[in-house]
Scaffold this motif. Structure first.
Motif, short mmCIF file in Angstrom:
data_model
loop_
_atom_site.label_atom_id
_atom_site.label_comp_id
_atom_site.label_asym_id
_atom_site.label_seq_id
_atom_site.Cartn_x
_atom_site.Cartn_y
_atom_site.Cartn_z
N PRO A 30 0.83 -1.21 0.00
CA PRO A 30 0.00 0.00 0.00
C PRO A 30 0.87 1.25 0.00
CG PRO A 30 0.03 -0.99 2.19
CD PRO A 30 0.81 -1.91 1.30
N VAL A 31 0.65 2.12 -0.98
CA VAL A 31 1.40 3.37 -1.11
C VAL A 31 0.41 4.52 -0.97
CG1 VAL A 31 2.84 4.76 -2.64
CG2 VAL A 31 3.14 2.28 -2.57
N PRO A 32 0.57 5.39 0.02
CA PRO A 32 -0.46 6.41 0.31
C PRO A 32 -0.61 7.44 -0.81
CG PRO A 32 1.51 6.77 1.64
CD PRO A 32 1.69 5.44 0.98
N ILE A 33 -1.85 7.93 -0.95
CA ILE A 33 -2.18 9.03 -1.85
C ILE A 33 -2.48 10.24 -0.96
CG2 ILE A 33 -3.63 9.83 -3.75
CD1 ILE A 33 -4.53 6.91 -4.10
N PRO A 34 -1.68 11.30 -1.04
CA PRO A 34 -1.86 12.43 -0.12
C PRO A 34 -3.24 13.07 -0.24
CG PRO A 34 0.22 12.61 -1.33
CD PRO A 34 -0.56 11.51 -1.97
N GLY A 39 -7.14 6.77 0.05
CA GLY A 39 -6.18 6.29 1.03
C GLY A 39 -4.84 5.89 0.46
N HIS A 40 -4.85 4.88 -0.42
CA HIS A 40 -3.59 4.39 -0.96
C HIS A 40 -3.82 3.64 -2.27
CE1 HIS A 40 -5.17 1.21 1.76
NE2 HIS A 40 -4.84 0.43 0.76
N PRO A 62 7.16 12.28 -1.26
CA PRO A 62 8.17 11.66 -0.37
C PRO A 62 7.59 10.61 0.57
CG PRO A 62 8.50 14.04 -0.50
CD PRO A 62 7.20 13.75 -1.20
N THR A 63 6.40 10.85 1.10
CA THR A 63 5.80 9.86 2.00
C THR A 63 5.46 8.57 1.24
OG1 THR A 63 4.83 11.61 3.36
CG2 THR A 63 3.87 9.42 3.56
#
Length: 362
Positions: A30-34, A39-40, A62-63
């Protein structure tokens, strides 16, 4: 990007985003979506005889990068190990980190030619050209002056920069129907336009690890945003300021759904939410949803409406007054895609001479 329903938001909130081992050399990270209710993005790692291949990469942030690198580590890999990147479609929550992955690993990036063309256009076009196009398009759709004014402000101030204008150019093409050149794996590209013109699903034509436990079906399907368990993906007009071709994205999407149902995969691994089974049942539900929505819009068009007014009357995941500026543009594009389908089916027509254009039921 997909559109989130209220029920889907609740379901997502009840789940903990974590790296998942799906067995047989397949993981999801899971890679977050700002600042986004989705969510991700679920980035999938597929092990091959040449090293790991990623299916999508996540948002350029970066996150998100930290989540991707730590997630790969949890899978026993690193970004430097990545052999290739397969992009289901060009949207930034899928393609955003592709360039950074390539810089860190030397991996190739592959995408369907139709979406690769969108990427080239985004890199080459002047921001003012896109702003002019958007203003003209929204004016024709009946957008009010208070919505159009912010589009003129950047040009008045001299600031015309648009975010996400430098997505990575792919260096390989995903060819529909062909097996991808992944040593030790059988992964076939399935062209599924609708959400974007070059969206692809990827069918892993290998026995499912749980096949011996009574799970029926044919392999696994990496479905991107095309087929999701509780979300209806956004279907809007394909945007190209320099191409006046009258496309039918919703028709493309419905046809693509039928194509995926015919595959009857044992399991679907989507780019959002969670893995699920019984793809044909999910396809039937989506086909029914769009037929019901078209019927509802047709009823609204008993009185002639502009695309903007139709979008205001449509049901979204929040009241129209709470939908932010950018999302209203997306909503109008979705209303126009549904109008295109109704016109093509002979159920609606544009009112001759109307400006902005009005549509009415036939």
């Amino acid at each position: 990007m997909a559109q989130v329903t209220r029920g889907a938001q609740e379901a997502r909130g009840a789940q903990v985003a974590r790296v998942t081992d799906h067995g047989g050399g397949v993981w999801s990270v899971p890679v977050p979506i700002p600042d986004n209710p989705l969510g991700h993005t679920l980035v999938h790692l597929l092990d091959t005889d040449r090293g790991p291949v990623l299916i999508d990469t996540g948002w350029d942030d970066p996150t998100a990068w930290d989540a991707l690198t730590s997630g790969l580590a949890a899978c026993g890999a690193s970004v430097a190990d990545v052999h290739g990147v397969l992009i289901t479609h060009h949207h930034p929550d899928h393609h955003g980190l592709s360039g950074q992955v390539r810089e860190a690993s030397g991996a190739w990036i592959a995408m369907h030619s139709a979406d690769a063309q969108v990427v080239r256009r985004a890199r080459e076009a002047e921001p003012s050209h896109w702003l002019d196009y958007l203003e003209e398009k929204l004016t024709a759709a009946g957008a009010p002056e208070e919505h159009l004014a912010p589009l003129r402000a950047p040009r008045t101030s001299g600031r015309t920069g648009l975010p996400g204008r430098r997505p990575a150019l792919p260096d390989r093409e995903i060819v529909p129907g062909e097996l991808l050149g992944l040593p030790g794996r059988r992964l076939r590209a399935i062209w599924t336009p609708g959400h974007t013109p070059g969206h692809v699903c990827l069918h892993l034509e290998e026995a499912h690890p749980a096949a011996g436990e009574g799970l029926s079906g044919h392999g696994r399907l990496f479905s991107g945003d095309h087929l999701l368990p509780g979300i209806t993906p956004h279907i809007g007009l394909y945007e190209d300021p320099d191409d006046a071709t009258v496309t039918d994205p919703l028709g493309d999407y419905l046809d693509s759904l039928e194509r995926v149902a015919a595959l009857a995969p044992a399991e679907v691994l989507p780019a959002h939410q969670y893995a699920f089974t019984d793809a044909p049942a999910r396809v039937r539900a989506l086909l029914d949803h769009h037929e019901e929505r078209l019927a509802g819009l047709l009823a609204l068009l008993s009185t002639p409406l502009t695309p903007w007014r139709l979008a205001e009357a449509m049901e979204w995941n929040r009241p129209w007054e709470q939908i932010p500026f950018g999302s209203r543009n997306i909503a109008v594009s979705e209303a126009e895609a549904h109008l295109r389908r109704l016109v093509k089916l002979g159920r609606a027509e544009a009112v001759p001479g109307s400006d902005p254009v009005l549509y009415q039921a036939i």
